[in-house]
Design an enzyme around this catalytic site. Structure first.
Site, PDB file in Angstrom:
ATOM      1  CG  ASP A 176      -8.595   7.225  -7.340  1.00  0.00           C
ATOM      2  OD1 ASP A 176      -8.654   6.334  -8.203  1.00  0.00           O
ATOM      3  OD2 ASP A 176      -9.477   8.097  -7.215  1.00  0.00           O
ATOM      4  CB  SER A 207     -14.197  -6.062 -14.080  1.00  0.00           C
ATOM      5  OG  SER A 207     -14.020  -6.271 -12.679  1.00  0.00           O
ATOM      6  CB  CYS A 240      -8.470   1.750  19.170  1.00  0.00           C
ATOM      7  SG  CYS A 240      -7.737   3.113  18.238  1.00  0.00           S
ATOM      8  CE1 TYR A 253      -3.164  -3.153   1.096  1.00  0.00           C
ATOM      9  CE2 TYR A 253      -4.188  -1.488  -0.302  1.00  0.00           C
ATOM     10  CZ  TYR A 253      -4.184  -2.761   0.237  1.00  0.00           C
ATOM     11  OH  TYR A 253      -5.180  -3.643  -0.093  1.00  0.00           O
ATOM     12  CG  HIS A 270     -13.967  -1.339  -2.174  1.00  0.00           C
ATOM     13  ND1 HIS A 270     -13.784  -1.824  -3.456  1.00  0.00           N
ATOM     14  CD2 HIS A 270     -15.062  -1.979  -1.705  1.00  0.00           C
ATOM     15  CE1 HIS A 270     -14.716  -2.729  -3.730  1.00  0.00           C
ATOM     16  NE2 HIS A 270     -15.506  -2.834  -2.683  1.00  0.00           N
ATOM     17  N   GLY A 290     -16.500   2.019 -15.478  1.00  0.00           N
ATOM     18  CA  GLY A 290     -15.125   1.563 -15.287  1.00  0.00           C
ATOM     19  C   GLY A 290     -14.961   0.474 -14.257  1.00  0.00           C
TER      20      GLY A 290
HETATM   21  N1  APR Z   1     -12.229   3.657 -19.570  1.00  0.00           N
HETATM   22  C1  APR Z   1     -13.309   2.931 -19.153  1.00  0.00           C
HETATM   23  N2  APR Z   1     -13.204   1.675 -18.627  1.00  0.00           N
HETATM   24  C2  APR Z   1     -11.962   1.159 -18.509  1.00  0.00           C
HETATM   25  C3  APR Z   1     -10.798   1.856 -18.923  1.00  0.00           C
HETATM   26  C4  APR Z   1     -10.972   3.157 -19.463  1.00  0.00           C
HETATM   27  N3  APR Z   1      -9.938   3.888 -19.881  1.00  0.00           N
HETATM   28  N4  APR Z   1      -9.717   1.056 -18.690  1.00  0.00           N
HETATM   29  C5  APR Z   1     -10.192  -0.089 -18.148  1.00  0.00           C
HETATM   30  N5  APR Z   1     -11.538  -0.034 -18.057  1.00  0.00           N
HETATM   31  C6  APR Z   1     -12.455  -1.046 -17.523  1.00  0.00           C
HETATM   32  C7  APR Z   1     -11.999  -2.469 -17.781  1.00  0.00           C
HETATM   33  O1  APR Z   1     -12.525  -2.914 -19.042  1.00  0.00           O
HETATM   34  C8  APR Z   1     -12.638  -3.223 -16.604  1.00  0.00           C
HETATM   35  O2  APR Z   1     -13.965  -3.639 -16.937  1.00  0.00           O
HETATM   36  O3  APR Z   1     -12.482  -0.894 -16.128  1.00  0.00           O
HETATM   37  C9  APR Z   1     -12.725  -2.162 -15.511  1.00  0.00           C
HETATM   38  C10 APR Z   1     -11.701  -2.365 -14.413  1.00  0.00           C
HETATM   39  O4  APR Z   1     -12.013  -3.577 -13.762  1.00  0.00           O
HETATM   40  P1  APR Z   1     -11.130  -4.018 -12.497  1.00  0.00           P
HETATM   41  O5  APR Z   1      -9.699  -3.883 -12.837  1.00  0.00           O
HETATM   42  O6  APR Z   1     -11.672  -5.341 -12.049  1.00  0.00           O
HETATM   43  O7  APR Z   1     -11.432  -2.897 -11.396  1.00  0.00           O
HETATM   44  P2  APR Z   1     -12.709  -2.783 -10.482  1.00  0.00           P
HETATM   45  O8  APR Z   1     -13.936  -3.273 -11.196  1.00  0.00           O
HETATM   46  O9  APR Z   1     -12.751  -1.387  -9.945  1.00  0.00           O
HETATM   47  O10 APR Z   1     -12.390  -3.788  -9.258  1.00  0.00           O
HETATM   48  C11 APR Z   1     -13.343  -3.855  -8.213  1.00  0.00           C
HETATM   49  O11 APR Z   1     -11.862  -5.297  -6.971  1.00  0.00           O
HETATM   50  O12 APR Z   1      -9.732  -5.785  -6.360  1.00  0.00           O
HETATM   51  C12 APR Z   1     -10.896  -5.223  -5.928  1.00  0.00           C
HETATM   52  O13 APR Z   1     -11.104  -3.601  -4.271  1.00  0.00           O
HETATM   53  C13 APR Z   1     -10.697  -3.779  -5.584  1.00  0.00           C
HETATM   54  O14 APR Z   1     -12.219  -1.951  -5.889  1.00  0.00           O
HETATM   55  C14 APR Z   1     -11.605  -3.047  -6.543  1.00  0.00           C
HETATM   56  C15 APR Z   1     -12.616  -4.110  -6.925  1.00  0.00           C
END
Ligand code: APR
Length: 234
Positions: free
Chosen positions: A94, A178, A120, A56, A109, A176
């Protein structure tokens, strides 16, 4: 386009990708470089606190100097200029939504720029490295200072407020993410049961793409400002 009154926005790592922050599951993503079991669970912290804090500390450093992008700015504009009540729920740790001016924001998160005492529960803003010898200013115990980030197996923050907002919303926009990590991945179903219109704005179809009534695929800095302009001109 109807005049929406209550809009809930869910954001994920893809929103910050064009600001230069890594996502998790893209090919060069964080979980292709680290095993989440080694750095993002309470068990990992108990087993190897230095390793977890180091992971981190590196992510906090990668956030330094990073700027909000046009997608963050469009979402802040939507909250400011649209007559609807807008709530932004982010999975991101962020500070880019705040930097762009979003106010009604839930970091479900947690936040990389906050520290939490595992002994604590005290929280405080934190910009520097976290180390195991740090003493909590509240309970005066060492070894418990960790990033205020929700790990796998822990309950995300402010879930009651989020579910209340989803149950009342008439527009749900997922950006943005997955759609692979719950509970966030299930929010679209909550919004659908509330009768909301559901939209996915993502670089490519997410795991949950078929659950959305509408999907627009492309980079967030293009598709998000375009969608916000449409909402504001309706
Ligand atoms: N514009 C739009 N979408 C984008 C871009 C972009 N420039 N670049 C990547 N993506 C999409 C990808 O296609 C994907 O579907 O953003 C998504 C990112 O997915 P992850 O990497 O799985 O991130 P996220 O969904 O935020 O993960 C959820 O998982 O690991 C844990 O706590 C962590 O908060 C996180 C959670």
């Amino acid at each position: 386009m109807p005049a929406y009154e209550r809009i809930v926005i869910l954001t994920g790592a893809g929103l910050s990708a064009e600001s230069g922050l890594s996502t998790f599951r893209d090919k060069d993503g964080i979980w292709n470089k680290y095993r989440l079991e080694d750095v993002a669970t309470p068990e990992a912290f108990a087993r190897d606190p230095e390793g977890v804090l180091e992971f981190y500390n590196a992510r906090r450093k990668s956030n330094a100097g990073v700027k909000a992008n046009a997608a963050h700015e469009a979402l802040a504009r939507l909250e400011k200029d649209h007559p609807a009540e807008v709530l932004t729920v982010t999975q991101n740790i962020d500070p880019l939504h705040e930097m762009a001016g979003t106010r009604r924001l839930i970091h479900m998160h947690g936040e990389i720029l906050k520290a939490l005492c595992a002994h604590c529960g005290a929280k405080e803003p934190w910009q520097d490295d976290l180390t195991t010898d740090l003493v909590c200013q509240v309970c005066n115990r060492a070894g418990g200072m960790r990033p205020d980030v929700v790990w796998f197996g822990e309950m995300p923050y402010r879930m009651e407020e989020i579910y209340e907002a989803l149950a009342a919303c008439d527009l749900f926009i997922s950006i943005g993410t997955s759609g692979t990590v719950y509970p966030a991945a299930g929010f679209v179903m909550e919004a659908r049961s509330a009768g909301a219109h559901t939209v996915e704005l993502n670089l490519e179809p997410s795991e949950g793409a078929s659950l959305f009534a509408e999907a627009i695929h492309g980079p967030a800095t293009e598709v998000v400002p375009a969608y916000v302009d449409k909402l504001l001109s309706a």
